[in-house]
Design a protein around this motif. Structure first.
Motif, PDB file in Angstrom:
ATOM      1  N   ALA A 263      62.012   0.666  30.865  1.00 41.14           N
ATOM      2  CA  ALA A 263      62.947   0.621  31.999  1.00 41.14           C
ATOM      3  C   ALA A 263      63.574   1.992  32.222  1.00 41.14           C
ATOM      4  O   ALA A 263      63.956   2.666  31.272  1.00 41.14           O
ATOM      5  N   TRP A 264      63.651   2.380  33.488  1.00 38.53           N
ATOM      6  CA  TRP A 264      64.337   3.623  33.830  1.00 38.53           C
ATOM      7  C   TRP A 264      64.867   3.541  35.249  1.00 38.53           C
ATOM      8  O   TRP A 264      64.481   2.671  36.023  1.00 38.53           O
TER       9      TRP A 264
ATOM     10  N   ARG B 299      66.844   1.621  42.240  1.00 36.08           N
ATOM     11  CA  ARG B 299      67.813   1.598  41.128  1.00 36.08           C
ATOM     12  C   ARG B 299      67.151   1.417  39.776  1.00 36.08           C
ATOM     13  O   ARG B 299      67.612   1.952  38.782  1.00 36.08           O
ATOM     14  N   LEU B 300      66.096   0.602  39.734  1.00 38.14           N
ATOM     15  CA  LEU B 300      65.461   0.287  38.459  1.00 38.14           C
ATOM     16  C   LEU B 300      63.957   0.173  38.635  1.00 38.14           C
ATOM     17  O   LEU B 300      63.487  -0.427  39.600  1.00 38.14           O
TER      18      LEU B 300
ATOM     19  N   ASP C 186      74.402  -4.300  37.905  1.00 42.43           N
ATOM     20  CA  ASP C 186      75.218  -3.968  36.746  1.00 42.43           C
ATOM     21  C   ASP C 186      74.725  -4.767  35.556  1.00 42.43           C
ATOM     22  O   ASP C 186      73.835  -5.599  35.681  1.00 42.43           O
ATOM     23  N   TYR C 187      75.272  -4.476  34.398  1.00 35.40           N
ATOM     24  CA  TYR C 187      74.777  -5.110  33.188  1.00 35.40           C
ATOM     25  C   TYR C 187      75.939  -5.424  32.247  1.00 35.40           C
ATOM     26  O   TYR C 187      77.043  -4.910  32.391  1.00 35.40           O
TER      27      TYR C 187
ATOM     28  N   GLU D  12      72.461   3.967  32.597  1.00 42.20           N
ATOM     29  CA  GLU D  12      72.966   3.342  31.375  1.00 42.20           C
ATOM     30  C   GLU D  12      72.415   1.927  31.203  1.00 42.20           C
ATOM     31  O   GLU D  12      72.009   1.533  30.113  1.00 42.20           O
ATOM     32  N   GLY D  13      72.380   1.175  32.285  1.00 41.93           N
ATOM     33  CA  GLY D  13      71.837  -0.178  32.236  1.00 41.93           C
ATOM     34  C   GLY D  13      70.360  -0.187  31.879  1.00 41.93           C
ATOM     35  O   GLY D  13      69.906  -1.012  31.088  1.00 41.93           O
ATOM     36  N   SER D  14      69.608   0.753  32.450  1.00 40.90           N
ATOM     37  CA  SER D  14      68.178   0.811  32.152  1.00 40.90           C
ATOM     38  C   SER D  14      67.941   1.170  30.687  1.00 40.90           C
ATOM     39  O   SER D  14      66.999   0.669  30.069  1.00 40.90           O
ATOM     40  N   ARG D  15      68.807   1.987  30.104  1.00 41.90           N
ATOM     41  CA  ARG D  15      68.683   2.316  28.675  1.00 41.90           C
ATOM     42  C   ARG D  15      68.906   1.079  27.813  1.00 41.90           C
ATOM     43  O   ARG D  15      68.259   0.913  26.782  1.00 41.90           O
TER      44      ARG D  15
END
Length: 172
Positions: free
Chosen positions: A62-63, A143-144, A161-162, A71-74
């Motif tokens: 995910a990126w 976004r993702l 968001d996460y 940050e969410g993708s990390r």
């Protein structure tokens, strides 16, 4: 006999699409309108249903191509897409490590990462089966991006968001 030119939607969409009811998934190439159409609740539920079949159970890299969900993708990078649920116009995607299961085989809630998505006026979550088609280059609204062995998924949404399960319970 004089044949009149068709008006309205049938003038810009080939008849095959009209006859099989694909109005919701017609390519932008056939659209002449610049107005945005809000994603309705039934469309969000359709996305959840399709993604249960296409994405759930797979592990992804995910990126965030546009940097707005870095940050969410990390947090979800390298995790398994374990579930997806639509609640009204909100979409919740669940990610966890493969070995984060209890004795019953259920994922441990404390370790689940929840992603909340609201598409806004014109968002989408496209899926490309890379064995059949090439995924396009990410756009500035991307976004993702989720990249798996045989699938790429691109999320374009107003809100992404996460958090943990508390995010899901709060928004539900």
């Amino acid at each position: 006999m004089i044949r009149r030119k068709p008006k309205g939607i049938s003038a810009i969409i080939p008849p095959i699409f009209l006859s099989i009811g694909y109005l919701c998934s017609v390519s932008r190439a056939y659209s002449t309108s610049r107005s945005l159409k809000m994603v309705e609740g039934h469309s969000v539920h359709r996305v959840a249903s399709l993604h249960r079949k296409r994405l759930v159970g797979k592990k992804f890299r995910a990126w965030s191509p546009n940097g707005r969900f870095t940050e969410g993708s990390r947090k979800i990078d390298g995790k398994v897409f374990t579930g997806i649920e639509a609640v009204g116009k909100n979409l919740f995607a669940f990610f966890a490590d493969e070995d984060d299961k209890n004795r019953k085989g259920d994922y441990i809630e404390d370790n689940v990462v929840v992603m909340h998505v609201h598409f806004g006026m014109a968002g989408n979550w496209a899926v490309y089966h890379t064995m059949e088609e090439e995924a396009p280059e990410p756009r500035k609204t991307n976004r993702l991006r989720l990249e798996g062995l045989d699938v790429v998924a691109d999320l374009h949404a107003m809100t992404a968001d996460y958090g943990g399960m508390e995010l899901y319970h709060k928004k539900r």
